[in-house]
Design a protein around this motif. Structure first.
Motif, PDB file in Angstrom:
ATOM      1  N   LEU A 138       0.810  -1.225   0.000  1.00  0.00           N
ATOM      2  CA  LEU A 138       0.000   0.000   0.000  1.00  0.00           C
ATOM      3  C   LEU A 138       0.843   1.275   0.000  1.00  0.00           C
ATOM      4  CD1 LEU A 138      -2.699   1.478   0.109  1.00  0.00           C
ATOM      5  CD2 LEU A 138      -2.679   1.185   2.595  1.00  0.00           C
ATOM      6  N   GLU A 139       1.848   1.357   0.857  1.00  0.00           N
ATOM      7  CA  GLU A 139       2.687   2.567   0.916  1.00  0.00           C
ATOM      8  C   GLU A 139       3.363   2.836  -0.419  1.00  0.00           C
ATOM      9  OE1 GLU A 139       5.351   3.774   4.456  1.00  0.00           O
ATOM     10  OE2 GLU A 139       4.808   1.676   4.782  1.00  0.00           O
ATOM     11  N   GLN A 140       3.958   1.789  -0.993  1.00  0.00           N
ATOM     12  CA  GLN A 140       4.672   1.943  -2.263  1.00  0.00           C
ATOM     13  C   GLN A 140       3.708   2.299  -3.394  1.00  0.00           C
ATOM     14  OE1 GLN A 140       6.425  -1.976  -1.416  1.00  0.00           O
ATOM     15  NE2 GLN A 140       8.298  -1.151  -2.312  1.00  0.00           N
ATOM     16  N   ILE A 141       2.536   1.674  -3.394  1.00  0.00           N
ATOM     17  CA  ILE A 141       1.526   1.987  -4.417  1.00  0.00           C
ATOM     18  C   ILE A 141       1.098   3.443  -4.269  1.00  0.00           C
ATOM     19  CG2 ILE A 141      -0.852   1.522  -5.180  1.00  0.00           C
ATOM     20  CD1 ILE A 141      -0.310  -1.469  -4.372  1.00  0.00           C
ATOM     21  N   GLY A 142       0.880   3.865  -3.016  1.00  0.00           N
ATOM     22  CA  GLY A 142       0.488   5.254  -2.752  1.00  0.00           C
ATOM     23  C   GLY A 142       1.531   6.246  -3.217  1.00  0.00           C
ATOM     24  N   LYS A 143       2.796   5.970  -2.938  1.00  0.00           N
ATOM     25  CA  LYS A 143       3.870   6.873  -3.357  1.00  0.00           C
ATOM     26  C   LYS A 143       3.977   6.917  -4.885  1.00  0.00           C
ATOM     27  CE  LYS A 143       6.495   6.638   0.897  1.00  0.00           C
ATOM     28  NZ  LYS A 143       7.651   6.134   1.613  1.00  0.00           N
ATOM     29  N   GLN A 144       3.785   5.769  -5.523  1.00  0.00           N
ATOM     30  CA  GLN A 144       3.826   5.730  -6.984  1.00  0.00           C
ATOM     31  C   GLN A 144       2.630   6.501  -7.568  1.00  0.00           C
ATOM     32  OE1 GLN A 144       6.222   4.689  -8.924  1.00  0.00           O
ATOM     33  NE2 GLN A 144       5.144   5.012 -10.835  1.00  0.00           N
ATOM     34  N   TYR A 145       1.465   6.379  -6.927  1.00  0.00           N
ATOM     35  CA  TYR A 145       0.283   7.136  -7.369  1.00  0.00           C
ATOM     36  C   TYR A 145       0.577   8.638  -7.303  1.00  0.00           C
ATOM     37  CZ  TYR A 145      -4.216   9.437  -7.422  1.00  0.00           C
ATOM     38  OH  TYR A 145      -5.250  10.294  -7.730  1.00  0.00           O
ATOM     39  N   LEU A 146       1.172   9.084  -6.190  1.00  0.00           N
ATOM     40  CA  LEU A 146       1.491  10.507  -6.034  1.00  0.00           C
ATOM     41  C   LEU A 146       2.499  10.962  -7.083  1.00  0.00           C
ATOM     42  CD1 LEU A 146       1.619  10.740  -2.129  1.00  0.00           C
ATOM     43  CD2 LEU A 146      -0.215  11.536  -3.650  1.00  0.00           C
ATOM     44  N   ALA A 147       3.449  10.089  -7.433  1.00  0.00           N
ATOM     45  CA  ALA A 147       4.411  10.419  -8.493  1.00  0.00           C
ATOM     46  C   ALA A 147       3.697  10.560  -9.838  1.00  0.00           C
ATOM     47  CB  ALA A 147       5.496   9.340  -8.575  1.00  0.00           C
ATOM     48  N   LEU A 148       2.752   9.659 -10.120  1.00  0.00           N
ATOM     49  CA  LEU A 148       1.975   9.742 -11.364  1.00  0.00           C
ATOM     50  C   LEU A 148       1.141  11.016 -11.394  1.00  0.00           C
ATOM     51  CD1 LEU A 148       0.761   6.036 -11.703  1.00  0.00           C
ATOM     52  CD2 LEU A 148       2.453   7.192 -13.140  1.00  0.00           C
ATOM     53  N   LEU A 149       0.579  11.374 -10.242  1.00  0.00           N
ATOM     54  CA  LEU A 149      -0.240  12.586 -10.158  1.00  0.00           C
ATOM     55  C   LEU A 149       0.613  13.832 -10.394  1.00  0.00           C
ATOM     56  CD1 LEU A 149      -2.999  13.871  -9.629  1.00  0.00           C
ATOM     57  CD2 LEU A 149      -2.420  13.900  -7.195  1.00  0.00           C
ATOM     58  N   ARG A 150       1.827  13.841  -9.840  1.00  0.00           N
ATOM     59  CA  ARG A 150       2.720  14.989 -10.075  1.00  0.00           C
ATOM     60  C   ARG A 150       3.018  15.120 -11.563  1.00  0.00           C
ATOM     61  NH1 ARG A 150       4.737  13.378  -5.056  1.00  0.00           N
ATOM     62  NH2 ARG A 150       6.327  12.006  -5.958  1.00  0.00           N
ATOM     63  N   LYS A 151       3.277  14.002 -12.211  1.00  0.00           N
ATOM     64  CA  LYS A 151       3.544  14.017 -13.652  1.00  0.00           C
ATOM     65  C   LYS A 151       2.313  14.541 -14.405  1.00  0.00           C
ATOM     66  CE  LYS A 151       6.140  10.892 -16.419  1.00  0.00           C
ATOM     67  NZ  LYS A 151       6.515   9.507 -16.637  1.00  0.00           N
ATOM     68  N   PHE A 152       1.143  14.060 -14.026  1.00  0.00           N
ATOM     69  CA  PHE A 152      -0.127  14.471 -14.628  1.00  0.00           C
ATOM     70  C   PHE A 152      -0.348  15.971 -14.477  1.00  0.00           C
ATOM     71  CE2 PHE A 152      -4.796  15.063 -14.042  1.00  0.00           C
ATOM     72  CZ  PHE A 152      -5.246  14.617 -15.285  1.00  0.00           C
ATOM     73  N   ASN A 153       0.019  16.517 -13.323  1.00  0.00           N
ATOM     74  CA  ASN A 153      -0.186  17.939 -13.024  1.00  0.00           C
ATOM     75  C   ASN A 153       1.023  18.811 -13.363  1.00  0.00           C
ATOM     76  OD1 ASN A 153      -2.772  17.550 -12.017  1.00  0.00           O
ATOM     77  ND2 ASN A 153      -2.058  17.227  -9.928  1.00  0.00           N
ATOM     78  N   ASN A 154       2.063  18.233 -13.962  1.00  0.00           N
ATOM     79  CA  ASN A 154       3.315  18.939 -14.253  1.00  0.00           C
ATOM     80  C   ASN A 154       3.856  19.602 -12.977  1.00  0.00           C
ATOM     81  OD1 ASN A 154       5.532  19.966 -15.613  1.00  0.00           O
ATOM     82  ND2 ASN A 154       4.437  21.749 -16.390  1.00  0.00           N
ATOM     83  N   THR A 155       3.906  18.770 -11.928  1.00  0.00           N
ATOM     84  CA  THR A 155       4.384  19.221 -10.625  1.00  0.00           C
ATOM     85  C   THR A 155       5.613  18.405 -10.260  1.00  0.00           C
ATOM     86  OG1 THR A 155       2.139  19.779  -9.918  1.00  0.00           O
ATOM     87  CG2 THR A 155       3.717  19.399  -8.177  1.00  0.00           C
ATOM     88  N   VAL A 156       6.549  19.020  -9.569  1.00  0.00           N
ATOM     89  CA  VAL A 156       7.724  18.290  -9.098  1.00  0.00           C
ATOM     90  C   VAL A 156       7.690  18.199  -7.577  1.00  0.00           C
ATOM     91  CG1 VAL A 156       9.222  18.859 -11.046  1.00  0.00           C
ATOM     92  CG2 VAL A 156       9.194  20.345  -9.046  1.00  0.00           C
ATOM     93  N   LEU A 157       8.356  17.169  -7.070  1.00  0.00           N
ATOM     94  CA  LEU A 157       8.498  17.005  -5.632  1.00  0.00           C
ATOM     95  C   LEU A 157       9.876  17.520  -5.240  1.00  0.00           C
ATOM     96  CD1 LEU A 157       7.631  15.869  -2.862  1.00  0.00           C
ATOM     97  CD2 LEU A 157       8.681  13.700  -3.560  1.00  0.00           C
ATOM     98  N   ALA A 158       9.907  18.450  -4.310  1.00  0.00           N
ATOM     99  CA  ALA A 158      11.174  18.963  -3.789  1.00  0.00           C
ATOM    100  C   ALA A 158      11.276  18.559  -2.317  1.00  0.00           C
ATOM    101  CB  ALA A 158      11.229  20.479  -3.923  1.00  0.00           C
ATOM    102  N   GLU A 159      12.305  17.776  -2.022  1.00  0.00           N
ATOM    103  CA  GLU A 159      12.554  17.380  -0.637  1.00  0.00           C
ATOM    104  C   GLU A 159      13.477  18.429  -0.034  1.00  0.00           C
ATOM    105  OE1 GLU A 159      13.797  13.212  -0.408  1.00  0.00           O
ATOM    106  OE2 GLU A 159      12.805  12.933  -2.345  1.00  0.00           O
ATOM    107  N   VAL A 160      12.974  19.142   0.967  1.00  0.00           N
ATOM    108  CA  VAL A 160      13.718  20.256   1.555  1.00  0.00           C
ATOM    109  C   VAL A 160      14.127  19.901   2.979  1.00  0.00           C
ATOM    110  CG1 VAL A 160      13.639  22.704   2.155  1.00  0.00           C
ATOM    111  CG2 VAL A 160      12.350  21.870   0.171  1.00  0.00           C
TER     112      VAL A 160
END
Length: 182
Positions: A92-114
């Motif tokens: 579930l955790e890995q699927i969720g993180k992959q879903y969020l990555a797909l959503l960022r791609k869909f929304n042309n959004t990047v994840l910045a770890e600060v």
């Protein structure tokens, strides 16, 4: 992520994304997924329980239903039940993180770890977002913040494999390297 986990995680995340898009629930599912990831991260006991092959799927479903209640979208609840039926709830955790990555791609959004020495206020977060937007050309920036007092000051921003180290510790390290080169 192992190859086997990837072969399991990616199709489920893609299916979830496809369902979310078709029902116009991408952001709602993202909210649900973030909550589920937090629950799994904060409860090793739950993770152990869900991953235990001896525990009957009906018992796992009862616990998950109680855990999520009416908090998640009914389609998300059905997805969780499907993961239990197929013996994939442990991912579930890995699927969720992959879903969020797909959503960022869909929304042309990047994840910045600060990573910073102290919690960033809203203005500082906005400054980081704008800097990352100008560097990447992304439409949006999602921040994931961590606190590390050993940095002494400044921030480290990680975007994918790119790292921008403007911490005091990083600056001192670079000065030390340049002095050794002299």
């Amino acid at each position: 992520m192992s190859i086997i986990a990837g072969e399991i995680v990616e199709p489920y995340a893609a299916a979830l994304m496809s369902l979310a898009e078709s029902k116009e629930l991408t952001e709602r599912f993202a909210e649900d997924v973030r909550g589920l990831i937090n629950i799994m991260t904060e409860s090793p006991e739950l993770k152990k329980f869900l991953g235990n092959p001896v525990i009957k799927p009906e018992d796992k479903k009862a616990v998950v239903r109680r855990m999520v209640g009416e908090e998640v979208d009914p389609l998300m609840r059905n997805f969780l039940m499907l993961l239990i039926d197929r013996g994939r709830i442990i991912f579930l955790e890995q699927i969720g993180k992959q879903y969020l990555a797909l959503l960022r791609k869909f929304n042309n959004t990047v994840l910045a770890e600060v990573t910073s020495t102290i919690e960033l206020n809203e203005d500082q977060q906005n400054t980081v977002r704008e800097r990352v937007k100008s560097m990447t050309g992304a439409a949006g920036v999602e921040l994931e913040t961590k606190i590390d007092p050993s940095l002494l000051g400044g921030v480290i921003i990680k975007i994918g494999s790119q790292i921008i180290d403007s911490s005091l510790q990083g600056q001192l390290r670079r000065i030390g390297i340049s002095l050794k080169a002299v």
